[in-house]
Every structure is written in structure tokens, then in C-alpha cells.
Design a protein around this motif. Structure first.
Motif, short mmCIF file in Angstrom:
data_model
loop_
_atom_site.label_atom_id
_atom_site.label_comp_id
_atom_site.label_asym_id
_atom_site.label_seq_id
_atom_site.Cartn_x
_atom_site.Cartn_y
_atom_site.Cartn_z
N HIS A 76 -4.46 -6.46 3.21
CA HIS A 76 -5.63 -7.08 2.59
C HIS A 76 -5.92 -6.43 1.24
CE1 HIS A 76 -7.19 -9.77 5.69
NE2 HIS A 76 -6.83 -8.86 6.58
N LYS A 77 -6.33 -7.26 0.30
CA LYS A 77 -6.84 -6.75 -0.98
C LYS A 77 -8.35 -6.63 -0.87
CE LYS A 77 -6.87 -9.46 -4.58
NZ LYS A 77 -6.39 -10.22 -5.76
N LEU A 78 -8.85 -5.41 -1.06
CA LEU A 78 -10.28 -5.18 -0.94
C LEU A 78 -11.01 -5.35 -2.27
CD1 LEU A 78 -10.44 -2.10 1.46
CD2 LEU A 78 -10.51 -4.53 2.00
N TYR A 79 -10.42 -4.84 -3.34
CA TYR A 79 -11.07 -4.91 -4.64
C TYR A 79 -10.05 -5.29 -5.70
CZ TYR A 79 -14.57 -2.16 -2.13
OH TYR A 79 -15.46 -1.72 -1.19
N ASP A 80 -10.45 -6.19 -6.59
CA ASP A 80 -9.62 -6.53 -7.74
C ASP A 80 -9.75 -5.44 -8.79
OD1 ASP A 80 -8.48 -9.10 -7.07
OD2 ASP A 80 -10.51 -9.92 -7.21
N ALA A 81 -8.72 -5.32 -9.60
CA ALA A 81 -8.76 -4.35 -10.70
C ALA A 81 -9.75 -4.80 -11.76
CB ALA A 81 -7.37 -4.19 -11.32
N ASN A 82 -10.50 -3.83 -12.29
CA ASN A 82 -11.40 -4.05 -13.42
C ASN A 82 -12.49 -5.08 -13.15
OD1 ASN A 82 -9.93 -2.20 -15.12
ND2 ASN A 82 -8.36 -3.79 -15.30
N THR A 102 0.80 -1.22 0.00
CA THR A 102 0.00 0.00 0.00
C THR A 102 0.83 1.27 0.00
OG1 THR A 102 -0.10 0.11 2.42
CG2 THR A 102 -1.78 -1.22 1.31
N GLY A 103 2.09 1.18 0.41
CA GLY A 103 2.91 2.37 0.56
C GLY A 103 2.63 3.11 1.85
N GLN A 104 1.82 2.54 2.75
CA GLN A 104 1.50 3.19 4.02
C GLN A 104 2.69 3.14 4.97
OE1 GLN A 104 -2.72 1.00 4.01
NE2 GLN A 104 -2.34 2.09 5.91
N GLU A 145 -5.90 -2.73 -8.38
CA GLU A 145 -6.39 -3.37 -7.17
C GLU A 145 -6.17 -2.46 -5.97
OE1 GLU A 145 -4.33 -7.06 -6.73
OE2 GLU A 145 -2.42 -6.13 -6.20
N LEU A 146 -7.13 -2.48 -5.07
CA LEU A 146 -7.08 -1.62 -3.90
C LEU A 146 -6.72 -2.47 -2.68
CD1 LEU A 146 -7.50 1.11 -2.54
CD2 LEU A 146 -9.93 0.57 -2.34
N LEU A 147 -5.59 -2.11 -2.05
CA LEU A 147 -5.11 -2.84 -0.88
C LEU A 147 -5.03 -1.89 0.30
CD1 LEU A 147 -2.92 -3.67 -3.49
CD2 LEU A 147 -2.86 -5.65 -1.98
N VAL A 148 -5.11 -2.46 1.50
CA VAL A 148 -4.95 -1.67 2.72
C VAL A 148 -4.07 -2.44 3.70
CG1 VAL A 148 -7.10 -0.38 2.58
CG2 VAL A 148 -7.10 -2.63 3.68
#
Length: 415
Positions: free
Chosen positions: A310-316, A72-74, A339-342
Motif C-alpha cells: 500500500h502507498k500511504l503518502y504521496d511524495a511532496n 518497500t524492500g521489506q 512516497e511512503l509504501l508498506v
């Protein structure tokens, strides 16, 4: 005026019912997007996961340090993370990044014969106080071999020779380093050489260096893989060992780079991967070679124990649908382009609250990939991740009567 058209509106009621129902459902879903299913392995929350997270084990002597979640780069923890410090030989990670980028662009090649110039030999060779690889002066070696000498042995001579080969001079190469640093997002860094030897105007920050390490892992995994080589031999010289002590102490550590000068102190950028989670630590200005390894190990252990990715949403992939007016179809499918990760404290996945900001009215035409809103993810009332919501399919404009029909109902709804 609306009273005058009630009778005509009633004639359209049956046809409108399906459209209105679709709109209502689509809007409701758009406000409460559902994240990806929680992995089965993480379904059970340990009792200890409900306890507060203890402070990170801060290095006692270090000038600056940071722990970064790779996915995430957090920033998970840090102190003086944006303080400008001497990067010492961690600079060579930037040199590696530039070389990998220039290789990918076809401007240099893996089997190029790189000359160990007299300048590189005198400036960074055995006659200096710094580390060197030992390639013979005025002779050549394959670029990849020279790069391993720079990465594994931290050879200043190899770094200068590679810079001269890639850009004509070390000064010109430093300009490339700064250009690539800007692309990576290193906002508080400036390089004047390829080695990390102390020089006026040569600086970076713990946070910037962590971003650099993340970029190397992500963009150029082959170049990154050189950092886990434990020893390297040049010619008849005895093999030199990698100075990253964590390569011998922790099997999850696969890089990345040490650094030391009398003014910079002992520095270490370390990266480890356990399961699907990778963390990057940076410790700058520590007291000894062993202490920088101890401090880095403590940060990595703390991060893996108390945080998870965690991956919340896959790309596309469709995560919601939204009503569209004046289009050939009545709905647009929405998703995220990447993809959106946190990165979150362990045991807190169920407490994530995703929401969407989407305009109340969307009107065709809508292009595929067009941003139409934002998805936000909050934990304990604080937004921890955002991403643009984009149209996953294009919606063409309807014909004249279709647009007229929708114009009427948009007007009706607006009053």
C-alpha cells in the motif's frame, strides 16, 4: 513576574486567539497523520484474512532463500538470508547493473562494437564447462547483442568480453561491481569476476542479491527487460533458451536470472508482478533446475496471497501542518520527499497506526526540504515503516516586532 504583565497580556488576548487556535489544531493534526485513502478494491476484508498467516513454504534443500517486497524492500520471509554463498551466474545481474550504469553515464554506448577476445573465448567459451554464447573469437558484435547473449544464454564468454570492453580487464570491472554493490547497499557481497564462475573471495547473500534485483528493476528497466527474453540466437548457432523455467510457467514472472555450478548448486532469482505488486524471490543451492523453479514459484504464490503493498503518502503532498514561531507565516506544511509504501498482511490496512515525532517548538527560518521530524507507521504495536518529515515550503524569518511578539509568547508558554 507573570502577574505583572497579566494586564498587558489581556490586551493581546483577542489578537492571540486566532494564533493559539491555529497552533492547537496544527499540533493535533501533526500527531495523527492520515494515510492515503484505502483503495476501493481492497475495501472488503475476506473472512480468511483474519486468520494467522501460515509459514512460508521453505525450500527443503536450499542453502539460503529470501522473499522481498519490491516496493518497500521489506523481507517477507527467509532463512540464512545473510549467509555468504556462491552466487554462480546470478553474478551476471551485477554485471548488467554496472553496464547499465556506465551506459547512462555515457562511458560506453549501446552500439559499441565489443570484441570477443581470445581471453574471453578461452575462459568462458565452448571449451569450458560453463554456459557460453558462441560469439566468434577475435570478432566484434554490438554491445546490446553481446549483453543479450550474457543475460538470456548466461554466456560466460559474453560477460568477460563486456567486462573487458567496459573497464579494460575483468579484474578492473570487478572493482566497479564492488563499488556499485556498496551503493546499492549490498553489505555482504564481494565480486572478483563478471561471470559467477567459482573463485576465492567471490560471494554474496540471498538478501544482497534480492536488493540487487530490486535495484536493477528500479534503476534500469530496459536492462531488466532482457531477462524475460525466452531465447536468443548468435550467428549460425541454434537458438539457446532462457534457463528460467518460470518464464514458461507463470505469466506474471518477467525475470530474472538463474545460476549453477557444482559447488553453488542450482540458484534462481525470480521476480513477478501481479497488479501493482511486485515480489522478488532468491533461492540458493537447490537440488535441481526444476526444483529451484518449483520452490521459487511456491514462495511467490505465498507472498502474493498473504501480503499486499500500500502507498500511504504521496511524495511532496501535505500530510500535516505545524505551528512555526518567529516566521513570516505561522504554519509550515509537512510531507515526505519520497512516497511512503508498506508491505503488510492482507486485510490489515485498517489496523495501521501512523504517528509523527515533531519538535514541540519550530522556529523560523525553515528551509524548503529541511527535515523537521519523522513519520512512523505501526502495525500491532510494531513500527513497520519510517520516513523523514520535511518542510514542503520555506518559512522566512519575521521582522523585528514579529520576532519580539513571538518571543514573548514562547516565554509565557514555557513557564
Amino acid at each position: 513576574m507573570k502577574t505583572a504583565v497579566v494586564a498587558r497580556g489581556a490586551l493581546f488576548a483577542a489578537a492571540l486567539f486566532t494564533t493559539s487556535f491555529t497552533f492547537a489544531v496544527g499540533l493535533a493534526v501533526a500527531q495523527t497523520p492520515q494515510p492515503a485513502a484505502k483503495p476501493a478494491a481492497a475495501a472488503t476484508t475476506a473472512l480468511s484474512d483474519n486468520l494467522p498467516i501460515p509459514p512460508a513454504p521453505a525450500p527443503k534443500v536450499s542453502k539460503a532463500w529470501v522473499l522481498l517486497d519490491y516496493a518497500t524492500g521489506q523481507v517477507l520471509a527467509g532463512d540464512n538470508a545473510d549467509l555468504r554463498v556462491e552466487p554462480a551466474s546470478i553474478t551476471k545481474v551485477m554485471t548488467s547493473y554496472v553496464l547499465a550504469a556506465e551506459l547512462k553515464a555515457g562511458k560506453i554506448k549501446r552500439d559499441d562494437q565489443v570484441l570477443m577476445s581470445e581471453n574471453a573465448w578461452r575462459t568462458g567459451g565452448a571449451g569450458t564447462d560453463g554456459s557460453y554464447s558462441g560469439f566468434e573469437v577475435n570478432k566484434t558484435a554490438p554491445l546490446i547483442e553481446m549483453e543479450k547473449g550474457m543475460v538470456v544464454q548466461s554466456g560466460n564468454d559474453a560477460a568477460i568480453a563486456l567486462a573487458e570492453h567496459a573497464a579494460g580487464s575483468e579484474g578492473a570491472f570487478a572493482n566497479l561491481m564492488n563499488a556499485y554493490a556498496q551503493r546499492i547497499g549490498m553489505k555482504n557481497s564481494h565480486f572478483v569476476n563478471a561471470t559467477g564462475l567459482a573463485a576465492e573471495g567471490h560471494y554474496s547473500t540471498a538478501h544482497d542479491l534480492a536488493l540487487l534485483g530490486r535495484a536493477l528493476v528500479r534503476d534500469f528497466p530496459e536492462a531488466y527487460s532482457f531477462n524475460k527474453i525466452k531465447e536468443f540466437k548468435v550467428g549460425a548457432m541454434n537458438p539457446q533458451t532462457n534457463r528460467n523455467l518460470l518464464l514458461w510457467r507463470d505469466p506474471s514472472v518477467d525475470g530474472i536470472k538463474t545460476g549453477h555450478t557444482s559447488s553453488a548448486g542450482y540458484c534462481l532469482m525470480a521476480s513477478a508482478k501481479r497488479g501493482d505488486q511486485r515480489l522478488i524471490s532468491v533461492v540458493m543451492g537447490d537440488s535441481s533446475e526444476n526444483q529451484r523453479a518449483v520452490d521459487s514459484q511456491a514462495l511467490l504464490n505465498w507472498g502474493f496471497r498473504f501480503y499486499e503493498t500500500h502507498k500511504l503518502y504521496d511524495a511532496n503532498k501535505v500530510i500535516s501542518k505545524q505551528r512555526v514561531w518567529k516566521g513570516q507565516t505561522e504554519e509550515v506544511q509537512l510531507g515526505v520527499a519520497q512516497e511512503l509504501l508498506v508491505g503488510i498482511p492482507r486485510g490489515k490496512y485498517a489496523q495501521l497506526k501512523p504517528t509523527m515525532d515533531v519538535p514541540k517548538t519550530l522556529v523560523a527560518p525553515i528551509k524548503k526540504g529541511q527535515k523537521v521530524g519523522t513519520v512512523k507507521v505501526a502495525l500491532a504495536g510494531k513500527v513497520i515503516a519510517t520516513a523523514p518529515l520535511v518542510a514542503l515550503d520555506g518559512i522566512e524569518e519575521a521582522g523585528f516586532f514579529g520576532r519580539l511578539w513571538d518571543s514573548f509568547w514562547m516565554w509565557w508558554d514555557s513557564e
